[in-house]
Design an enzyme around this catalytic site. Structure first.
Site, PDB file in Angstrom:
ATOM      1  N   GLU A  34       0.480  -0.572  -4.757  1.00  0.00           N
ATOM      2  CA  GLU A  34      -0.659   0.342  -4.861  1.00  0.00           C
ATOM      3  C   GLU A  34      -0.113   1.743  -4.745  1.00  0.00           C
ATOM      4  O   GLU A  34       0.786   2.001  -3.927  1.00  0.00           O
ATOM      5  CB  GLU A  34      -1.656   0.065  -3.736  1.00  0.00           C
ATOM      6  CG  GLU A  34      -2.960   0.846  -3.826  1.00  0.00           C
ATOM      7  CD  GLU A  34      -3.002   2.197  -3.136  1.00  0.00           C
ATOM      8  OE1 GLU A  34      -3.968   2.938  -3.331  1.00  0.00           O
ATOM      9  OE2 GLU A  34      -2.031   2.550  -2.414  1.00  0.00           O
ATOM     10  N   ASP A  50      -1.104   6.280  -5.556  1.00  0.00           N
ATOM     11  CA  ASP A  50      -2.155   7.283  -5.775  1.00  0.00           C
ATOM     12  C   ASP A  50      -1.640   8.356  -6.726  1.00  0.00           C
ATOM     13  O   ASP A  50      -0.442   8.649  -6.723  1.00  0.00           O
ATOM     14  CB  ASP A  50      -2.522   7.942  -4.437  1.00  0.00           C
ATOM     15  CG  ASP A  50      -2.856   6.918  -3.381  1.00  0.00           C
ATOM     16  OD1 ASP A  50      -3.946   6.343  -3.443  1.00  0.00           O
ATOM     17  OD2 ASP A  50      -1.991   6.669  -2.505  1.00  0.00           O
ATOM     18  N   HIS A  65       0.838  -1.203   0.000  1.00  0.00           N
ATOM     19  CA  HIS A  65       0.000   0.000   0.000  1.00  0.00           C
ATOM     20  C   HIS A  65       0.874   1.254   0.000  1.00  0.00           C
ATOM     21  O   HIS A  65       1.711   1.431   0.882  1.00  0.00           O
ATOM     22  CB  HIS A  65      -0.879  -0.027   1.254  1.00  0.00           C
ATOM     23  CG  HIS A  65      -1.831   1.108   1.361  1.00  0.00           C
ATOM     24  ND1 HIS A  65      -1.824   1.990   2.416  1.00  0.00           N
ATOM     25  CD2 HIS A  65      -2.833   1.509   0.541  1.00  0.00           C
ATOM     26  CE1 HIS A  65      -2.785   2.870   2.248  1.00  0.00           C
ATOM     27  NE2 HIS A  65      -3.417   2.610   1.112  1.00  0.00           N
ATOM     28  N   ARG A  66       0.695   2.085  -1.003  1.00  0.00           N
ATOM     29  CA  ARG A  66       1.534   3.284  -1.221  1.00  0.00           C
ATOM     30  C   ARG A  66       3.017   2.898  -1.250  1.00  0.00           C
ATOM     31  O   ARG A  66       3.877   3.681  -0.866  1.00  0.00           O
ATOM     32  CB  ARG A  66       1.280   4.351  -0.148  1.00  0.00           C
ATOM     33  CG  ARG A  66      -0.192   4.687   0.060  1.00  0.00           C
ATOM     34  CD  ARG A  66      -0.388   5.811   1.045  1.00  0.00           C
ATOM     35  NE  ARG A  66      -1.756   5.865   1.543  1.00  0.00           N
ATOM     36  CZ  ARG A  66      -2.177   6.618   2.536  1.00  0.00           C
ATOM     37  NH1 ARG A  66      -1.336   7.446   3.136  1.00  0.00           N
ATOM     38  NH2 ARG A  66      -3.433   6.605   2.930  1.00  0.00           N
TER      39      ARG A  66
HETATM   40  O1  G3P Z   1      -6.634   0.937  -2.652  1.00  0.00           O
HETATM   41  C1  G3P Z   1      -7.468   1.720  -1.906  1.00  0.00           C
HETATM   42  C2  G3P Z   1      -6.839   2.341  -0.699  1.00  0.00           C
HETATM   43  O2  G3P Z   1      -5.551   2.734  -0.997  1.00  0.00           O
HETATM   44  C3  G3P Z   1      -7.676   3.495  -0.274  1.00  0.00           C
HETATM   45  O3  G3P Z   1      -7.168   4.166   0.806  1.00  0.00           O
HETATM   46  O4  G3P Z   1      -6.774   6.461   1.531  1.00  0.00           O
HETATM   47  O5  G3P Z   1      -4.900   4.879   1.341  1.00  0.00           O
HETATM   48  O6  G3P Z   1      -5.937   5.788  -0.682  1.00  0.00           O
HETATM   49  P1  G3P Z   1      -6.141   5.379   0.726  1.00  0.00           P
HETATM   50 CA    CA Z   2      -4.852   4.591  -2.325  1.00  0.00          CA
END
Ligand code: G3P
Ligand code: CA
Length: 302
Positions: A75, A77, A48-49
Site C-alpha cells: 500500500e 500514498d 502499509h506504506r
Molecule cells: O489504505 C488506507 C490507509 O492507508 C489509510 O490510512 O493515513 O495511512 O493513509 P493512512
Molecule cells: Ca494510505
C-alpha cells in the site's frame, strides 16, 4: 371487520415487499475484475506504506524489502510535485518524514530528490535514527512501477487539488498496470473522477459507500446494493463504531467484495480478523503477520 383489517395490512406490507423484491432483482454483486482474479491465495499480506513499522515509509527501500519479505501487496500514498510528477508520500508536507520542510506541491521533483526520506524514522522514540544519511530518497510512482513490475498495489490518492487523476491513470496505462492496482482515497470526488476517467482500474469504497453499506447491513438490506467498488479498505473501528464485524464481512462477500483492514499491527487482532474472514490485512508490521501465518500453518499441520 377482521378481514378488512387484514386486507389493509396486506396492502401496507405488500407495497414495500414488492419494492424490496424488485430492488433485489435488479441489484447485482461486484462484477468480476482481473485485479481480484490475479491475486494470490487469501489472506492477503499487505505492507502499509511498504511496512512503515520496520522501514522508512513509502520509500523504494521499504517497498523493495516488503517484496523480498514475500508480501502479497503493498500500500502506498501519492501526491504530485510542483512540476507534476507523481511521488510516493503520505503527508501533504515533507516535514514529518524528511529533513526538509514545506508542501510537496510547492517543490519540484529535483528539490524533493535532495531530501533524506529516511531522516526521521525511529523505532525507539527518537534515541536512534538508523536510516539517516543512507541515501534513501522520495521515490516517484514511476520508479516504484519499474522497481516492482509484478507487485499488486493499493495506491491511495492523497492529493485532491489540483487533481492528479489523469496523471495517475496515464501512468497506470503506460505501464500496463490496470489489472495490478486498486485505487483508494478519502476524497469522495477524487474516487468518482477516477472511476469516470479510468473505468478499467479497480477502486475501493469511499467513505459514503462505507456508511451506506453499514446502514444497509444494520437494516439487513445489503441484497439491494450494487457495488461500484471492488473492496472495502477500512479500519476495524471508526467514530466508536465497529466496522469490521462478522456480519459486515459476510454481507460484503455476498456482494462480491473483498475486505482489507487497516492498520493492524497487533497479532491478536490479526488473528481475530482472520477468524471472521477478512481478505487482507494492511499492516506496518508485515513481518509479524507473516510469522503469525507460519505459526498457524504449523499448528494446523501438527
Ligand atoms: O489504505 C488506507 C490507509 O492507508 C489509510 O490510512 O493515513 O495511512 O493513509 P493512512
Ligand atoms: Ca494510505
Amino acid at each position: 371487520m377482521v378481514s378488512k383489517f387484514l386486507w389493509r395490512l396486506g396492502g401496507w406490507l405488500g407495497l414495500p415487499l414488492l419494492a424490496y423484491g424488485i430492488a433485489v432483482a435488479v441489484a447485482h454483486p461486484a462484477p468480476p475484475h482481473p485485479f481480484i482474479k490475479k491475486l494470490p491465495t487469501l489472506p492477503l499480506r499487505i505492507a502499509h506504506r511498504g511496512g512503515a513499522g520496520i522501514w522508512p515509509e513509502n520509500t523504494r527501500y521499504a517497498l523493495e524489502r516488503a517484496a523480498r519479505l514475500g508480501v502479497d501487496m503493498v500500500e502506498l500514498d501519492t501526491h504530485a510535485s510542483a512540476d507534476g510528477v507523481l511521488v510516493v508520500m503520505h503527508d501533504a508536507t515533507v516535514d514529518r518524514t524528511t529533513n526538509g520542510t514545506g508542501l510537496i506541491r510547492q517543490k519540484t521533483l529535483a528539490e524533493l530528490k535532495t531530501l533524506d526520506a529516511g531522516y526521521r524514522w525511529t523505532d525507539d522514540d527518537g534515541r536512534s535514527f538508523p536510516f539517516r544519511g543512507q541515501g534513501i530518497t522520495v521515490p516517484t510512482l514511476e520508479e516504484i512501477f519499474q522497481t516492482l513490475p509484478q507487485m499488486p498495489m493499493i495506491i491511495e490518492i492523497k492529493q485532491a487539488e489540483p487533481s492528479i487523476v489523469d496523471a495517475l491513470c496515464g501512468l497506470i496505462r503506460r505501464y500496463g498496470r490496470q489489472e495490478d492496482v486498486i485505487i483508494g482515497s478519502f476524497h469522495v470526488d477524487v474516487l468518482r473522477e477516477m472511476r469516470q476517467r479510468c473505468p478499467e482500474v479497480a477502486t475501493s469504497a469511499h467513505t459514503n459507500e462505507v456508511r451506506l453499506f453499514l446502514a444497509l447491513n444494520f437494516l439487513r438490506l445489503t441484497k439491494v446494493y450494487s457495488p461500484a467498488p471492488l473492496a472495502f479498505q477500512v479500519p476495524t473501528r471508526q467514530d466508536n463504531i465497529e466496522i469490521v464485524t462478522p456480519s459486515f464481512v459476510r454481507s460484503a462477500h455476498e456482494r462480491g467484495m473483498q475486505i482489507h483492514t487497516w492498520t493492524v499491527n497487533d497479532p491478536a487482532e490479526m488473528e481475530y480478523l482472520l477468524s471472521i474472514g477478512v481478505d487482507g490485512i494492511i499492516t506496518d508490521r508485515p513481518d509479524r503477520f507473516m510469522e503469525l501465518l507460519v505459526r498457524s500453518q504449523k499448528a494446523n499441520l501438527g
